[in-house]
Design a protein around this motif. Structure first.
Motif, short mmCIF file in Angstrom:
data_model
loop_
_atom_site.label_atom_id
_atom_site.label_comp_id
_atom_site.label_asym_id
_atom_site.label_seq_id
_atom_site.Cartn_x
_atom_site.Cartn_y
_atom_site.Cartn_z
N UNK A 197 35.71 -29.81 -52.32
CA UNK A 197 35.44 -29.15 -53.59
C UNK A 197 34.88 -27.76 -53.26
N UNK A 198 35.64 -26.73 -53.61
CA UNK A 198 35.26 -25.34 -53.31
C UNK A 198 34.58 -24.75 -54.53
N UNK A 199 33.26 -24.68 -54.46
CA UNK A 199 32.46 -24.26 -55.61
C UNK A 199 32.05 -22.80 -55.47
N UNK A 200 32.23 -22.05 -56.54
CA UNK A 200 31.86 -20.63 -56.53
C UNK A 200 31.65 -20.16 -57.96
N UNK A 201 30.94 -19.05 -58.10
CA UNK A 201 30.73 -18.44 -59.42
C UNK A 201 31.76 -17.36 -59.71
N UNK A 202 32.60 -17.01 -58.74
CA UNK A 202 33.60 -15.96 -58.92
C UNK A 202 34.97 -16.58 -59.15
N UNK B 273 38.10 -17.71 -56.36
CA UNK B 273 38.72 -19.03 -56.37
C UNK B 273 40.22 -18.94 -56.64
N UNK B 274 40.65 -17.93 -57.40
CA UNK B 274 42.08 -17.75 -57.62
C UNK B 274 42.79 -17.39 -56.32
N UNK B 275 42.14 -16.56 -55.49
CA UNK B 275 42.71 -16.24 -54.19
C UNK B 275 42.83 -17.51 -53.34
N UNK B 276 41.80 -18.33 -53.37
CA UNK B 276 41.82 -19.59 -52.61
C UNK B 276 42.93 -20.51 -53.11
#
Length: 203
Positions: free
Chosen positions: A61-66, A70-73
């Motif tokens: 689960x790749x959690x981020x505020x950006x 996350x779209x790049x990921x």
């Protein structure tokens, strides 16, 4: 738009990002993951750690505020990486005990309340779950540049002193805490800044 949203498309090409590519293989040498592990990557960004760990576990689960990061990921196409746009402090109560490991690289210094963050990590881990956090040893604030640059980039801590961070981790319920140097990042000034790997277990 945040600093991270505006930089997302070129994030992986930054000199610092290119130096950080040594971190995932070194972390994998020191941290043992199981094939059925559920792993949370805190402050995952464009997936430096998540993409390296994903082949070794059930899901990351790749959690981020950006959202832009996350779209790049997501564009990197890893089937077992789930992107999570959330504040970890709000996310933790509904996902208590869900993860066998939590990893992070260069995100801790962007969080104002380190004690609350570590408590959230403890809540998210199941019994015996492991923590593997990479960040800067305490520095003088020059890593990110001027005071204005630190503010623009959302920097709340100029690295961490191991003893102080260990005390907060112990208060949050972690044991078997140890630090090791995992990399050095060289800045345009020519100065090198060491990064630590903090490893710990939920008691």
């Amino acid at each position: 738009m945040s600093h991270f949203d505006s930089e997302a498309q070129r994030w992986d090409q930054r000199p610092t990002s290119q130096q950080l590519v040594v971190v995932p293989p070194r972390l994998l040498e020191r941290v043992a993951f199981a094939q059925d592990d559920q792993v949370l990557d805190f402050g995952a960004g464009t997936g430096l750690l998540a993409t390296a760990i994903a082949p070794h576990v059930a899901q990351v689960a790749a959690l981020d505020l950006s959202e832009a990061m996350l779209q790049v990921l997501q564009g990197k196409g890893h089937a077992n990486i789930q992107t999570v746009l959330a504040d970890v402090l709000a996310y933790a109560p509904a996902h208590a005990g869900q993860y066998q490991a939590i990893v992070s690289c260069m995100a801790l210094h962007h969080v104002p309340d380190t004690a609350a963050l570590l408590q959230a990590f403890a809540q998210l881990l199941d019994a015996g779950g492991q923590l593997a956090l990479v960040d800067l040893y305490a520095e003088d604030g020059s890593f990110h540049g001027s005071a204005e640059e630190n503010a623009a980039k959302g920097v709340h801590h100029h690295g961490f002193a191991p003893a102080a961070l260990q005390a907060l981790a112990e208060q949050a319920g972690f044991s078997h805490i140890r630090f090791s140097e995992i990399a050095q990042i060289q800045r345009p000034s020519g100065r090198s800044y060491p990064l630590f790997l903090l490893q710990a277990r939920k008691a």
